[in-house]
Design a protein around this motif. Structure first.
Motif, PDB file in Angstrom:
ATOM      1  N   VAL A  53       0.861  -1.180   0.000  1.00  0.00           N
ATOM      2  CA  VAL A  53       0.000   0.000   0.000  1.00  0.00           C
ATOM      3  C   VAL A  53       0.896   1.227   0.000  1.00  0.00           C
ATOM      4  O   VAL A  53       1.696   1.426   0.919  1.00  0.00           O
ATOM      5  N   ASN A  54       0.787   2.052  -1.040  1.00  0.00           N
ATOM      6  CA  ASN A  54       1.540   3.294  -1.134  1.00  0.00           C
ATOM      7  C   ASN A  54       0.559   4.458  -1.170  1.00  0.00           C
ATOM      8  O   ASN A  54      -0.293   4.532  -2.060  1.00  0.00           O
ATOM      9  N   ASN A  55       0.682   5.370  -0.216  1.00  0.00           N
ATOM     10  CA  ASN A  55      -0.207   6.521  -0.149  1.00  0.00           C
ATOM     11  C   ASN A  55       0.636   7.715   0.270  1.00  0.00           C
ATOM     12  O   ASN A  55       0.845   7.960   1.453  1.00  0.00           O
ATOM     13  N   ALA A  56       1.136   8.428  -0.705  1.00  0.00           N
ATOM     14  CA  ALA A  56       2.144   9.454  -0.424  1.00  0.00           C
ATOM     15  C   ALA A  56       1.615  10.868  -0.493  1.00  0.00           C
ATOM     16  O   ALA A  56       2.391  11.824  -0.532  1.00  0.00           O
TER      17      ALA A  56
ATOM     18  N   THR B 297      -3.105 -19.393   6.994  1.00  0.00           N
ATOM     19  CA  THR B 297      -1.710 -18.966   6.969  1.00  0.00           C
ATOM     20  C   THR B 297      -1.519 -17.800   6.011  1.00  0.00           C
ATOM     21  O   THR B 297      -2.068 -17.806   4.897  1.00  0.00           O
ATOM     22  N   VAL B 298      -0.742 -16.812   6.434  1.00  0.00           N
ATOM     23  CA  VAL B 298      -0.269 -15.759   5.544  1.00  0.00           C
ATOM     24  C   VAL B 298       1.253 -15.801   5.556  1.00  0.00           C
ATOM     25  O   VAL B 298       1.876 -15.681   6.610  1.00  0.00           O
ATOM     26  N   SER B 299       1.838 -16.015   4.381  1.00  0.00           N
ATOM     27  CA  SER B 299       3.298 -16.051   4.265  1.00  0.00           C
ATOM     28  C   SER B 299       3.838 -14.907   3.422  1.00  0.00           C
ATOM     29  O   SER B 299       5.048 -14.774   3.250  1.00  0.00           O
ATOM     30  N   GLY B 300       2.964 -14.075   2.882  1.00  0.00           N
ATOM     31  CA  GLY B 300       3.392 -12.938   2.075  1.00  0.00           C
ATOM     32  C   GLY B 300       3.828 -11.762   2.926  1.00  0.00           C
ATOM     33  O   GLY B 300       3.580 -11.709   4.135  1.00  0.00           O
ATOM     34  N   ASN B 301       4.481 -10.805   2.290  1.00  0.00           N
ATOM     35  CA  ASN B 301       4.944  -9.592   2.961  1.00  0.00           C
ATOM     36  C   ASN B 301       3.902  -8.488   2.831  1.00  0.00           C
ATOM     37  O   ASN B 301       3.313  -8.297   1.765  1.00  0.00           O
ATOM     38  N   ILE B 302       3.686  -7.761   3.938  1.00  0.00           N
ATOM     39  CA  ILE B 302       2.728  -6.657   3.974  1.00  0.00           C
ATOM     40  C   ILE B 302       3.521  -5.368   4.133  1.00  0.00           C
ATOM     41  O   ILE B 302       4.200  -5.164   5.139  1.00  0.00           O
ATOM     42  N   ASN B 303       3.432  -4.473   3.137  1.00  0.00           N
ATOM     43  CA  ASN B 303       4.186  -3.218   3.153  1.00  0.00           C
ATOM     44  C   ASN B 303       3.215  -2.043   3.043  1.00  0.00           C
ATOM     45  O   ASN B 303       2.488  -1.926   2.046  1.00  0.00           O
ATOM     46  N   ILE B 304       3.205  -1.195   4.075  1.00  0.00           N
ATOM     47  CA  ILE B 304       2.298  -0.052   4.119  1.00  0.00           C
ATOM     48  C   ILE B 304       3.131   1.213   4.234  1.00  0.00           C
ATOM     49  O   ILE B 304       3.799   1.445   5.244  1.00  0.00           O
TER      50      ILE B 304
ATOM     51  N   MET C 176      -3.393  -2.751  11.593  1.00  0.00           N
ATOM     52  CA  MET C 176      -2.613  -3.272  10.487  1.00  0.00           C
ATOM     53  C   MET C 176      -2.037  -4.606  10.937  1.00  0.00           C
ATOM     54  O   MET C 176      -1.267  -4.664  11.896  1.00  0.00           O
ATOM     55  N   GLY C 177      -2.445  -5.695  10.277  1.00  0.00           N
ATOM     56  CA  GLY C 177      -2.039  -7.005  10.742  1.00  0.00           C
ATOM     57  C   GLY C 177      -1.574  -7.919   9.627  1.00  0.00           C
ATOM     58  O   GLY C 177      -1.981  -7.770   8.466  1.00  0.00           O
ATOM     59  N   GLY C 178      -0.738  -8.891   9.998  1.00  0.00           N
ATOM     60  CA  GLY C 178      -0.281  -9.861   9.020  1.00  0.00           C
ATOM     61  C   GLY C 178      -1.406 -10.708   8.465  1.00  0.00           C
ATOM     62  O   GLY C 178      -1.432 -11.044   7.278  1.00  0.00           O
ATOM     63  N   VAL C 179      -2.381 -11.082   9.304  1.00  0.00           N
ATOM     64  CA  VAL C 179      -3.538 -11.867   8.869  1.00  0.00           C
ATOM     65  C   VAL C 179      -4.803 -11.012   8.863  1.00  0.00           C
ATOM     66  O   VAL C 179      -5.454 -10.854   7.833  1.00  0.00           O
ATOM     67  N   ILE C 180      -5.171 -10.458  10.014  1.00  0.00           N
ATOM     68  CA  ILE C 180      -6.369  -9.619  10.149  1.00  0.00           C
ATOM     69  C   ILE C 180      -5.939  -8.205  10.529  1.00  0.00           C
ATOM     70  O   ILE C 180      -5.201  -8.012  11.496  1.00  0.00           O
ATOM     71  N   GLY C 181      -6.422  -7.208   9.795  1.00  0.00           N
ATOM     72  CA  GLY C 181      -6.105  -5.833  10.153  1.00  0.00           C
ATOM     73  C   GLY C 181      -6.905  -5.365  11.359  1.00  0.00           C
ATOM     74  O   GLY C 181      -6.353  -4.987  12.390  1.00  0.00           O
TER      75      GLY C 181
ATOM     76  N   GLY D 242       5.256 -14.025   7.092  1.00  0.00           N
ATOM     77  CA  GLY D 242       5.846 -12.996   6.244  1.00  0.00           C
ATOM     78  C   GLY D 242       6.428 -11.866   7.080  1.00  0.00           C
ATOM     79  O   GLY D 242       6.658 -12.017   8.288  1.00  0.00           O
ATOM     80  N   ASN D 243       6.637 -10.715   6.452  1.00  0.00           N
ATOM     81  CA  ASN D 243       7.119  -9.519   7.146  1.00  0.00           C
ATOM     82  C   ASN D 243       6.059  -8.426   7.050  1.00  0.00           C
ATOM     83  O   ASN D 243       5.417  -8.261   6.014  1.00  0.00           O
TER      84      ASN D 243
END
Length: 244
Positions: A21-24, A49-56, A67-72, A89-90
């Motif tokens: 998520v990019n919000n600049a 399972t969530v194994s992907g990376n979450i980038n905000i 903001m959560g790896g599985v549930i926000g 993930g990260n």
């Protein structure tokens, strides 16, 4: 992710991609972002399972409400359960303004009473703010505003929190809660690093506090806690930041 506005259930599911998520913009903000579900009004997440990376990545405004790896963000008027669920993930969150209301490996923020069982986080969590960070960053759940329980769950996530100003409620397993919270047969192996240009308050290897009828039973933390701050540091503990 997915938004659920029903009393729904998620079982035997996974996400292995990357979510960015990019919000600049000058007035940017983010609410309720999760690797699997952003805003969840259901009652059950199981065997997921969530194994992907979450980038905000945000601009000059704020991040809020989970903001959560599985549930926000989780909310329901009945008790909810997350069981046999993991985040490997990260999770990275950065904003030029403040970050408020919970960031966690499994759940960012829960706003009704709930239980987390047989679940874990092992990915790295990094939260950075150009202002302050408040109300919860942790390996499993950032903030639970109505309390509940964590049972037979753990965090191995490396946790790094950086802010120009105030930082509050950072934990290896649980970042913060209101009402009664029970932690049993759970542990944290998380190494926690907190860097503040001002004040740091309530940091703990396992859970930020034990109060108001809450309890920690048969649980432990063996990770390290490192705090660098230019002003006051208070309520810091290897297991809990405070008890009453």
């Amino acid at each position: 992710g997915w938004d659920d506005y029903t009393d729904g259930k998620i079982t035997n599911s996974f996400f292995s991609g990357n979510l960015t998520v990019n919000n600049a913009g000058d007035s940017s903000q983010a609410y309720e972002i999760g690797g699997l579900v952003g805003e969840f009004y259901g009652t059950l997440v199981s065997s997921t399972t969530v194994s992907g990376n979450i980038n905000i990545h945000l601009g000059t405004d704020y991040a809020d409400y989970g903001m959560g790896g599985v549930i926000g963000y989780q909310y329901n008027n009945v008790r909810w359960l997350i069981t046999n669920t993991s985040f490997t993930g990260n999770l990275t969150v950065d904003s030029n303004s403040y970050i408020y209301g919970g960031a966690g490996g499994v759940v960012g923020r829960g706003d009704s009473i709930g239980d987390i069982k047989n679940s874990y986080s092992s990915g790295n969590i990094k939260v950075s703010s150009g202002s302050y960070i408040d109300y919860g960053v942790a390996g499993v759940v950032g903030y639970m505003s109505a309390g509940g329980s964590i049972d037979q769950s753990y965090s191995k996530s490396g946790i790094e929190v950086n802010a120009i100003s105030y930082i509050n409620k950072i934990g290896g397993l649980n970042g913060g809660y209101v009402d009664v919270m029970t932690i049993i047969n759970s542990f944290s192996l998380s190494d926690i690093v907190v860097n503040s240009g001002s004040t740091v308050e309530t940091v703990a290897g396992l859970s930020t506090s034990v109060s108001d009828g809450s309890s920690i039973d048969s649980s432990y933390s063996i990770g390290s806690v490192t705090i660098n701050a230019s002003s006051t540091i208070s309520n810091v503990g290897g297991l809990s930041g405070g008890a009453s």
